[in-house]
Motif scaffolding. Structure first.
Motif, PDB file in Angstrom:
ATOM      1  N   ALA A  34      37.424  39.965  59.373  1.00  0.00           N
ATOM      2  CA  ALA A  34      38.792  39.695  58.506  1.00  0.00           C
ATOM      3  C   ALA A  34      37.925  40.519  57.471  1.00  0.00           C
ATOM      4  CB  ALA A  34      39.067  38.882  57.165  1.00  0.00           C
ATOM      5  N   ARG A  35      39.298  41.496  57.111  1.00  0.00           N
ATOM      6  CA  ARG A  35      38.633  42.772  55.780  1.00  0.00           C
ATOM      7  C   ARG A  35      39.910  42.614  54.928  1.00  0.00           C
ATOM      8  NH1 ARG A  35      37.408  46.147  60.612  1.00  0.00           N
ATOM      9  NH2 ARG A  35      35.538  46.683  60.825  1.00  0.00           N
ATOM     10  N   PRO A  36      39.882  41.775  53.852  1.00  0.00           N
ATOM     11  CA  PRO A  36      40.298  41.147  53.337  1.00  0.00           C
ATOM     12  C   PRO A  36      41.361  42.880  51.971  1.00  0.00           C
ATOM     13  CG  PRO A  36      38.801  39.700  53.009  1.00  0.00           C
ATOM     14  CD  PRO A  36      38.355  41.219  54.071  1.00  0.00           C
ATOM     15  N   ASN A  40      44.559  45.368  42.625  1.00  0.00           N
ATOM     16  CA  ASN A  40      43.665  45.081  41.365  1.00  0.00           C
ATOM     17  C   ASN A  40      45.082  46.027  39.871  1.00  0.00           C
ATOM     18  OD1 ASN A  40      42.092  42.661  40.893  1.00  0.00           O
ATOM     19  ND2 ASN A  40      40.866  44.823  41.974  1.00  0.00           N
ATOM     20  N   TRP A  41      45.701  45.216  39.476  1.00  0.00           N
ATOM     21  CA  TRP A  41      45.962  45.946  38.137  1.00  0.00           C
ATOM     22  C   TRP A  41      46.235  45.597  36.880  1.00  0.00           C
ATOM     23  CZ3 TRP A  41      49.944  44.323  34.859  1.00  0.00           C
ATOM     24  CH2 TRP A  41      50.618  45.868  34.021  1.00  0.00           C
ATOM     25  N   ALA A  97      50.466  32.493  51.760  1.00  0.00           N
ATOM     26  CA  ALA A  97      50.755  32.611  53.651  1.00  0.00           C
ATOM     27  C   ALA A  97      49.524  34.111  53.250  1.00  0.00           C
ATOM     28  CB  ALA A  97      51.637  32.055  53.861  1.00  0.00           C
ATOM     29  N   GLY A  98      48.416  33.717  54.358  1.00  0.00           N
ATOM     30  CA  GLY A  98      47.971  35.096  54.386  1.00  0.00           C
ATOM     31  C   GLY A  98      46.553  36.052  53.510  1.00  0.00           C
ATOM     32  N   GLY A  99      46.792  35.019  52.332  1.00  0.00           N
ATOM     33  CA  GLY A  99      46.892  35.729  51.116  1.00  0.00           C
ATOM     34  C   GLY A  99      46.321  34.920  50.129  1.00  0.00           C
ATOM     35  N   ASP A 100      46.730  35.606  49.154  1.00  0.00           N
ATOM     36  CA  ASP A 100      45.944  35.050  47.070  1.00  0.00           C
ATOM     37  C   ASP A 100      45.707  35.930  46.728  1.00  0.00           C
ATOM     38  OD1 ASP A 100      45.648  32.939  45.593  1.00  0.00           O
ATOM     39  OD2 ASP A 100      43.671  32.886  45.681  1.00  0.00           O
ATOM     40  N   ALA A 101      46.580  35.589  44.971  1.00  0.00           N
ATOM     41  CA  ALA A 101      47.103  36.459  44.059  1.00  0.00           C
ATOM     42  C   ALA A 101      46.780  35.637  42.567  1.00  0.00           C
ATOM     43  CB  ALA A 101      48.254  37.244  44.099  1.00  0.00           C
ATOM     44  N   TRP A 102      46.225  36.121  41.599  1.00  0.00           N
ATOM     45  CA  TRP A 102      46.484  35.800  40.660  1.00  0.00           C
ATOM     46  C   TRP A 102      46.801  36.261  39.528  1.00  0.00           C
ATOM     47  CZ3 TRP A 102      42.924  37.679  36.850  1.00  0.00           C
ATOM     48  CH2 TRP A 102      41.469  38.169  37.545  1.00  0.00           C
ATOM     49  N   LEU A 103      47.190  36.124  37.972  1.00  0.00           N
ATOM     50  CA  LEU A 103      47.654  37.421  36.303  1.00  0.00           C
ATOM     51  C   LEU A 103      47.261  36.584  35.746  1.00  0.00           C
ATOM     52  CD1 LEU A 103      50.085  36.397  34.699  1.00  0.00           C
ATOM     53  CD2 LEU A 103      51.627  37.765  36.996  1.00  0.00           C
ATOM     54  N   SER A 104      46.412  36.748  34.470  1.00  0.00           N
ATOM     55  CA  SER A 104      45.901  36.231  33.577  1.00  0.00           C
ATOM     56  C   SER A 104      46.578  37.236  32.069  1.00  0.00           C
ATOM     57  CB  SER A 104      44.252  36.209  33.541  1.00  0.00           C
ATOM     58  OG  SER A 104      43.862  35.904  32.823  1.00  0.00           O
ATOM     59  N   ILE A 105      46.663  36.669  31.390  1.00  0.00           N
ATOM     60  CA  ILE A 105      47.571  37.280  30.386  1.00  0.00           C
ATOM     61  C   ILE A 105      47.015  36.808  29.016  1.00  0.00           C
ATOM     62  CG2 ILE A 105      49.666  37.605  28.512  1.00  0.00           C
ATOM     63  CD1 ILE A 105      51.028  37.016  30.919  1.00  0.00           C
ATOM     64  N   ARG A 116      45.666  40.954  43.942  1.00  0.00           N
ATOM     65  CA  ARG A 116      46.380  39.975  44.599  1.00  0.00           C
ATOM     66  C   ARG A 116      45.905  40.202  46.186  1.00  0.00           C
ATOM     67  NH1 ARG A 116      52.174  40.546  47.691  1.00  0.00           N
ATOM     68  NH2 ARG A 116      51.578  40.610  49.742  1.00  0.00           N
ATOM     69  N   THR A 117      45.011  39.757  46.747  1.00  0.00           N
ATOM     70  CA  THR A 117      44.788  39.779  48.245  1.00  0.00           C
ATOM     71  C   THR A 117      45.271  39.677  49.183  1.00  0.00           C
ATOM     72  OG1 THR A 117      42.700  39.118  47.126  1.00  0.00           O
ATOM     73  CG2 THR A 117      42.068  39.070  48.696  1.00  0.00           C
TER      74      THR A 117
END
Length: 190
Positions: A34-36, A40-41, A97-105, A116-117
């Motif tokens: 797999a090549r995730p 990034n933002w 599903a199929g990935g992941d994401a997170w955010l920090s403030i 986001r992956t």
């Protein structure tokens, strides 16, 4: 019985094919490269929205106006779900599903970091197979699909009984279908 068997098999056909394929991909997940892809933002929350972060209690969702601003900036919908609030930051995990994401403030400076992956279509289908991070609608679909599969199998068993008199190898084959996995579990699993 034939009608129930036919209808349940028609309903289950595509799902059973996908379930079988994803069963193979799950069984050989370590061998499938797999090549995730990671996006990034970073940005800064506008000054006018920062006071809404100071009013929130622990484990509450991000304010609607902050979610709206994040969607405009990132292009991603931010769901209404509890965030992790500390004195310094607000962290929101966004598994999918199929990935992941997170955010920090950062609560003091308003600095926002979003990641986001996407792990690809194999990971997406594997997560769909497991019902991982798929939401309640997919969970309901899996339950209904499972019931249709049970109807298909049980009506097939009844049809086997009805036609077994003309096919002497029917019950030895059914018993082999039971004995093989049982023997594998008993003899070869740790």
């Amino acid at each position: 019985m034939h009608a129930w068997h036919w209808v349940s098999s028609a309903i289950c056909l595509v799902g059973m094919i996908l379930f079988a394929v994803t069963g193979i991909t799950l069984n050989h997940a370590a061998g499938i490269e797999a090549r995730p892809q990671v996006q990034n933002w970073t940005g800064v929350l506008p000054q006018a929205l920062r006071p809404s972060l100071s009013l929130k209690a622990a484990n509450s969702a991000l304010p609607m106006e902050v979610r709206r601003w994040l969607r405009e900036q990132t292009g991603q919908r931010v769901p209404v779900r509890p965030a992790e609030w500390s004195d310094d930051e607000v962290y929101l995990s966004l598994p999918r599903a199929g990935g992941d994401a997170w955010l920090s403030i950062d609560r003091a400076t308003g600095e926002v970091e979003y990641e986001r992956t996407d792990r690809g279509w194999v990971a997406l289908f594997n997560d769909l197979h497991k019902g991982r991070n798929t939401g309640p609608a997919w969970s309901w679909f899996l339950d209904i699909f499972a019931i249709a599969c049970l109807v298909f199998c049980l009506t097939g068993l009844v049809l086997l009984k009805l036609h077994a008199g003309h096919r002497p190898s029917t019950w030895p084959m059914v018993m082999a279908g039971l004995a093989i996995p049982v023997l594998l579990v008993v003899l070869l699993l740790h």
